[in-house]
Design an enzyme around this catalytic site. Structure first.
Site, mmCIF file in Angstrom:
data_model
loop_
_atom_site.group_PDB
_atom_site.id
_atom_site.type_symbol
_atom_site.label_atom_id
_atom_site.label_comp_id
_atom_site.label_asym_id
_atom_site.label_seq_id
_atom_site.Cartn_x
_atom_site.Cartn_y
_atom_site.Cartn_z
ATOM 1 N N LEU A 125 11.228 -20.280 -4.588
ATOM 2 C CA LEU A 125 10.231 -19.394 -3.976
ATOM 3 C C LEU A 125 8.973 -19.396 -4.836
ATOM 4 O O LEU A 125 9.050 -19.242 -6.057
ATOM 5 C CB LEU A 125 10.788 -17.962 -3.904
ATOM 6 C CG LEU A 125 9.805 -16.873 -3.495
ATOM 7 C CD1 LEU A 125 9.620 -16.870 -1.980
ATOM 8 C CD2 LEU A 125 10.274 -15.497 -3.932
ATOM 9 N N HIS A 139 2.741 3.325 -8.961
ATOM 10 C CA HIS A 139 2.609 1.878 -9.200
ATOM 11 C C HIS A 139 3.869 1.331 -9.878
ATOM 12 O O HIS A 139 4.307 0.221 -9.588
ATOM 13 C CB HIS A 139 1.367 1.591 -10.043
ATOM 14 C CG HIS A 139 0.087 1.975 -9.350
ATOM 15 N ND1 HIS A 139 -0.169 1.640 -8.034
ATOM 16 C CD2 HIS A 139 -1.004 2.666 -9.777
ATOM 17 C CE1 HIS A 139 -1.360 2.105 -7.688
ATOM 18 N NE2 HIS A 139 -1.885 2.740 -8.731
ATOM 19 N N ASP A 163 0.824 -1.208 0.000
ATOM 20 C CA ASP A 163 0.000 0.000 0.000
ATOM 21 C C ASP A 163 0.863 1.264 0.000
ATOM 22 O O ASP A 163 1.977 1.253 0.519
ATOM 23 C CB ASP A 163 -0.893 -0.034 1.250
ATOM 24 C CG ASP A 163 -2.068 0.903 1.133
ATOM 25 O OD1 ASP A 163 -2.314 1.428 0.032
ATOM 26 O OD2 ASP A 163 -2.734 1.120 2.158
#
Ligand code: FPP
Length: 257
Positions: A150, A56, A39
């Site tokens: 991962l 972004h 956020d």
């Protein structure tokens, strides 16, 4: 890292030697699964007089740094909230820019992620995404399917309530007709994260203290760490601080420790 084992709740745990020097209290194991609410992109851009979409873009750079740091630290699953079922309510231009950014990022970063041993996995209502995003995501998943270092869960058009409804509907379609009662273990098999351990640690950037419809089922006993750092400024040191804080906590899972 020594070996993998399974804890009393049936979840995979990776055992690490305590990092604390002799004489200091031993700390708990590294988190196996870390979830992040990325956020603060908009505020980061606003503070610099830039359009939100630049926030972004900077968020994508922070995500890349974080994925690499997580892999280095031995975290096995990283789940990031990239676009929620509620984010469609944003201005059309911002939604469009985010979708283009997703396509562009998947296209550009997938080869490097694969080389780093990262497996990309989309979670959320993928069918509701624009076709270019769906196609690029399917391509990225296929390209990285063999990687095991991962797992990077990209939550796209994701909502926790929506995931639960989709899971129940999938269960009903697959076996509901047999009339067997639905149990927690059975429902977990129909979630988007089926087969994965629940997150040990949730990090939320930018200081907000909410779950925002993220992983409502999976976060039942997750430790929450909130940092005031805006997501685009989040880096290796922030991840290390969050993991360090987690390793100092006692988890009781409703017991008394
Ligand atoms: C929240 O910040 C962030 C988002 C809604 C989007 C997060 C997406 C990225 C970081 C890009 C992800 C890309 C890939 C390829 C996974 P906000 O816009 O709500 O910030 P604000 O609260 O300051 O307005």
């Amino acid at each position: 890292m020594e070996k993998g084992t399974v804890d009393m709740h049936g979840r995979a745990e990776t055992i690490h030697r305590p990092l604390a020097p002799a004489g200091k209290p031993a700390r708990r194991a590294m988190p196996v699964h870390v979830a992040i609410i990325m956020d603060g992109n908009g505020r980061w851009a606003q503070q610099r007089g830039l359009p939100r979409t630049e926030g972004h873009r900077a968020g994508v750079r922070a995500l890349k740094t974080t994925v690499k740091a997580a892999a280095r630290m031995g975290i096995r699953y990283l789940t990031v909230y990239a676009f929620s079922t509620e984010n469609w309510h944003r201005p059309r231009l911002e939604v469009g820019a985010l979708m283009s950014l997703l396509v562009e990022t998947l296209e550009r970063e997938t080869p490097e992620l694969r080389a780093e041993g990262v497996r990309i996995h989309g979670i959320g209502n993928v069918e509701g995404l624009p076709r270019p995003v769906r196609e690029r995501l399917a391509w990225a998943e296929a390209e990285t399917a063999g990687q095991t270092r991962l797992v990077l869960n990209l939550a796209l058009n994701y909502g926790g309530r929506d995931e639960l409804v989709r899971a129940v509907n999938r269960w009903r379609q697959a076996e509901g007709a047999e009339g067997r009662p639905l149990t927690e273990a059975v429902l977990a098999r129909y979630l988007d994260t089926a087969g994965q351990p629940d997150p040990d640690l949730l990090i939320r950037a930018s200081g907000e203290e909410r779950l925002s419809n993220f992983l409502l089922w999976q976060l039942a006993y997750t430790e929450i760490y909130v940092t005031g750092t805006l997501w685009p400024d989040f880096g290796d040191a922030d991840l290390e601080r969050a993991v360090d804080a987690y390793m100092r906590r006692e988890r009781r899972f409703g017991g008394i420790g």
